[in-house]
Design a protein around this motif. Structure first.
Motif, PDB file in Angstrom:
ATOM      1  N   HIS A 612       0.852  -1.186   0.000  1.00  0.00           N
ATOM      2  CA  HIS A 612       0.000   0.000   0.000  1.00  0.00           C
ATOM      3  C   HIS A 612       0.886   1.232   0.000  1.00  0.00           C
ATOM      4  O   HIS A 612       1.979   1.234   0.571  1.00  0.00           O
ATOM      5  N   SER A 613       0.401   2.276  -0.647  1.00  0.00           N
ATOM      6  CA  SER A 613       1.151   3.531  -0.682  1.00  0.00           C
ATOM      7  C   SER A 613       0.170   4.690  -0.758  1.00  0.00           C
ATOM      8  O   SER A 613      -0.783   4.653  -1.548  1.00  0.00           O
ATOM      9  N   THR A 614       0.380   5.696   0.079  1.00  0.00           N
ATOM     10  CA  THR A 614      -0.457   6.889   0.060  1.00  0.00           C
ATOM     11  C   THR A 614       0.436   8.120   0.130  1.00  0.00           C
ATOM     12  O   THR A 614       1.580   8.053   0.594  1.00  0.00           O
ATOM     13  N   THR A 615      -0.094   9.217  -0.312  1.00  0.00           N
ATOM     14  CA  THR A 615       0.648  10.475  -0.257  1.00  0.00           C
ATOM     15  C   THR A 615      -0.141  11.500   0.537  1.00  0.00           C
ATOM     16  O   THR A 615      -1.368  11.534   0.489  1.00  0.00           O
ATOM     17  N   ARG A 616       0.601  12.296   1.286  1.00  0.00           N
ATOM     18  CA  ARG A 616       0.053  13.440   1.997  1.00  0.00           C
ATOM     19  C   ARG A 616       0.866  14.646   1.567  1.00  0.00           C
ATOM     20  O   ARG A 616       1.893  14.486   0.906  1.00  0.00           O
ATOM     21  N   PRO A 617       0.435  15.837   1.923  1.00  0.00           N
ATOM     22  CA  PRO A 617       1.217  17.018   1.521  1.00  0.00           C
ATOM     23  C   PRO A 617       2.668  16.922   1.999  1.00  0.00           C
ATOM     24  O   PRO A 617       2.944  16.950   3.192  1.00  0.00           O
ATOM     25  N   GLY A 618       3.579  16.758   1.062  1.00  0.00           N
ATOM     26  CA  GLY A 618       4.998  16.706   1.370  1.00  0.00           C
ATOM     27  C   GLY A 618       5.484  15.389   1.933  1.00  0.00           C
ATOM     28  O   GLY A 618       6.655  15.249   2.267  1.00  0.00           O
ATOM     29  N   THR A 619       4.591  14.397   2.030  1.00  0.00           N
ATOM     30  CA  THR A 619       4.945  13.140   2.701  1.00  0.00           C
ATOM     31  C   THR A 619       4.390  11.954   1.926  1.00  0.00           C
ATOM     32  O   THR A 619       3.313  12.031   1.334  1.00  0.00           O
ATOM     33  N   VAL A 620       5.134  10.857   1.930  1.00  0.00           N
ATOM     34  CA  VAL A 620       4.654   9.604   1.356  1.00  0.00           C
ATOM     35  C   VAL A 620       4.676   8.544   2.457  1.00  0.00           C
ATOM     36  O   VAL A 620       5.586   8.517   3.295  1.00  0.00           O
ATOM     37  N   VAL A 621       3.631   7.712   2.489  1.00  0.00           N
ATOM     38  CA  VAL A 621       3.529   6.630   3.465  1.00  0.00           C
ATOM     39  C   VAL A 621       3.463   5.316   2.696  1.00  0.00           C
ATOM     40  O   VAL A 621       2.545   5.102   1.899  1.00  0.00           O
TER      41      VAL A 621
END
Length: 663
Positions: A612-621
């Motif tokens: 799984h991969s998600t993105t947030r403002p300025g960040t990747v998880v």
């Protein structure tokens, strides 16, 4: 008493490693007269880096408490570590501080660990002022450093000083609040005429506009008078600092003793006293006549005995008093109270609200424990303990030292709760876990310096073996006759793969194998699961069916059928198709988006499978399943690839087939 509290500042020094925290602390102690000679980090002579490992490595490892006086105020100061591996030490210190000075490198600006400790301070609501250090270095730039504070920390910097000169020519500062200029030569501070009055007016105007935009009272005066009086500006800066709406920024060079006195003035003027922060508990005001309440934030096994560091939030504690540890319900007697100056101590008769002291005699209280008056119990919020992310196996070099190692490990965990010691029941190893490889390196060196010879290695991974292709109709005859009663048991079993760890069934009909013997066969099969045929690893994922059997009227027994079941399954496993399984962990990595490629590439190199991969403002998880054996050293590698800004968590995720190279 309220006057005493109003003139108390409990502050910490926070920064990235090598930004100049300890040097700043050293200069503060020297300028306030707390020391007569200033030490240097590179010489190993600073007051707060008194541990032998700190002096050898040239970094702060343990938070150290010192105190000094300035302008009639008592400043209790904690110098905190800057390395990410010791962030738990920073966390415990922030829990008991009312304010902090964040030190930034004038060349590098906001660095990765500066960002991390800033976020930690945010979580605890600790007001801060900023000190841009090392302005005497090549390429140092105050405006660039302030820009990084604004963009990376997402705060409003309020610059109250201008540097006089740049790089090697940096000699002093201009105070925008008082409109005065100071230079330093041979460590002496001299007031001079402002070098550039036009630039002073321009920068003062920028400061006033910024403050008016954040503070309602200042805005009214600014609109009415087209400016702010010095007293209004100073009061507004204090309120904005305490509320966290703005961050006062000062500058200097601690190593060259430039800017320290104005920094101390700012600590007194802008950072809060214990009266300015909310009470730690509604029932415990910060007064000397309230019932005693304090929080343990550090434990140290000194040569003089166990020192328990306590922040007193309310009431008064006297030498000889009995206190209650509300977490355990245990009462303990305080035999001595010590004023702490790093590794030097002075005895006190008592300590009251706002004080930070060490007590002797409290033998069982852990870090985070609440100590209070026995007739007025309460529980204060404990400091969160970070989960360990890296482990090593430790063992005594000689069997005779095993008990000494156990005692030394218990002392380490007592002093540093972020260390975890556990015994692995499968490998028999003692595993020491911590927040990073340097964290564990320091812990192991502490064991050795305590006189316990230890060896260190990577923890063994607990592999498993499983059946991928079974066998049918395996007949095993167990017949033994050596005088007296013999042993007789014949069993016929089928073996097949299973999704469950172990399944046993019986299809025997006609009573050919009595029920008690069937249970004995099952017990024998469970015994056989302890070691598989490939590498001696425990066996899992097996379905065994007892198809038939044969008994003897005199020589059959439960032990005989248990032995037959064990040996039958061992033989069946040798004939079955087997595979080695390796443990895997679900790893969740949080990193800056500009490091996403490096993170994904490193996970792939570790045989990780991204789920799984998600993105947030300025960040990747990124969430991935990674073999546990590939995670050794990952904490250090992740920090390297993300400039210290990446973090990760793990949790067990079962087992998966291991490649032939591992098996």
């Amino acid at each position: 008493m309220r006057t005493h509290l109003a003139k108390t500042r409990n502050i910490g020094i926070l920064a990235h490693v090598d930004a100049g925290k300890t040097t700043t602390t050293e200069r503060i102690l020297f300028r306030t007269g707390a020391t007569y000679k200033q030490g240097e980090v590179h010489d190993g002579t600073t007051v707060t880096d008194f541990d032998a490992q700190e002096r050898q490595r040239g970094i702060t490892i343990f938070a150290a408490a010192v105190s000094c006086t300035w302008d009639g105020h008592r400043i209790n100061l904690i110098d905190t570590p800057g390395h990410v591996d010791f962030s738990a030490e920073v966390e415990r210190s922030l829990r008991v501080l009312d304010g902090a000075v964040a030190v930034f490198d004038g060349v590098a600006g906001v660095e990765p660990q500066s960002e991390s400790v800033w976020r930690q301070a945010d979580l605890h609501g600790v007001p801060r002022i900023a000190f841009v250090n090392k302005l005497d270095r090549a390429c140092a730039d105050l405006d660039a450093a302030v820009g990084s504070i604004r963009t990376r920390l997402h705060v409003t910097p309020l610059v109250v000083q201008l540097p006089i000169g740049a790089e090697e020519q940096f000699t002093g500062v201009v105070d925008l609040v008082t409109r005065r200029a100071f230079t330093w030569d041979d460590q002496a501070m001299t007031e001079i005429e402002v070098p550039d009055a036009v630039e002073l007016d321009r920068r003062r105007r920028i400061l006033e506009e910024a403050v008016a935009g954040l503070h309602t009272g200042a805005l009214e005066e600014f609109v009415a008078d087209d400016g702010l009086e010095d007293t209004t500006l100073r009061a507004a800066l204090r309120e904005l600092t305490i509320s966290g709406a703005g961050v006062v920024v000062l500058c200097g060079s601690a190593y060259r003793n430039r800017g320290i006195e104005p920094l101390l003035d700012a600590v007194v003027a802008y950072l809060p006293s214990p009266l300015d922060v909310p009470p730690v508990h509604p029932e415990r005001p910060a007064t000397a006549d309230a019932p005693f309440a304090g929080l343990v934030f550090k434990v140290h096994a000194a040569t003089t005995g166990r020192l328990t560091y306590v922040r007193v939030y309310s009431g008064t504690i006297a030498k000889g008093a009995t206190v209650l540890d509300t977490g355990t319900g245990r009462t303990e007697r305080v035999s001595r109270i010590l004023h702490v100056q790093a590794d030097r101590h002075t005895e006190l008769d008592d300590a009251s609200a706002g004080d930070i002291v060490a007590v002797v005699g409290v033998k069982h209280a852990k870090v985070g424990a609440t100590l209070c008056a026995p007739d007025a119990p309460l529980v204060l919020e404990r400091t969160a303990t970070a989960e360990p992310v890296v482990s090593v196996a430790v063992e005594a070099r000689a069997a005779a030292d095993t008990d000494r190692l156990s005692v030394a490990l218990a002392r380490l965990v007592d002093e540093d709760p972020s260390l975890v010691v556990r015994g692995d029941p499968e490998t028999g190893q003692t595993v020491l876990s911590g927040l990073g490889e340097l964290h564990l390196e320091v812990a192991v060196e502490s064991l050795r310096r305590s006189g316990v010879p230890v060896t260190v290695g990577r923890p063994q991974v607990s592999y498993r073996e499983t059946v991928v292709a079974g066998v049918s109709g395996l007949l095993y005859r167990h017949v033994k006759q050596d005088g007296g009663s013999g042993q007789y048991a014949h069993v016929l079993i089928d073996v097949a793969p299973s999704d469950e760890p172990f399944v046993f069934g019986s299809t025997v009909v006609g009573g050919r194998v009595p029920k008690e013997y069937v249970k004995a066969v099952e017990a024998g099969c469970r015994d056989a699961l302890a070691e598989g045929p490939l590498g001696g690893h425990p066996v899992t994922g097996v379905h065994v069916t007892l198809v038939d059997g044969q008994t003897h009227s005199k020589d059959s027994s439960e032990p005989a059928f248990r032995t037959a079941g064990r040996l039958a399954l061992q033989q069946a496993l040798r004939q079955s198709g087997m595979a080695v399984l390796e443990p895997v962990a679900e790893v969740t990595v949080t990193a800056p988006d500009d490091a996403a490629g490096a993170v994904l590439g490193d996970l792939a190199a570790r045989r990780g499978r991204v789920t799984h991969s998600t993105t947030r403002p300025g960040t990747v998880v990124v969430t991935a399943t990674v073999p546990l054996a590939e995670l050794f050293g990952y904490a250090t590698r992740l920090r390297s690839r993300t400039q210290g800004r990446g973090t990760f968590t793990t949790r067990p995720a079962g087992y998966q087939p291991a490649p032939a190279s591992v098996a």
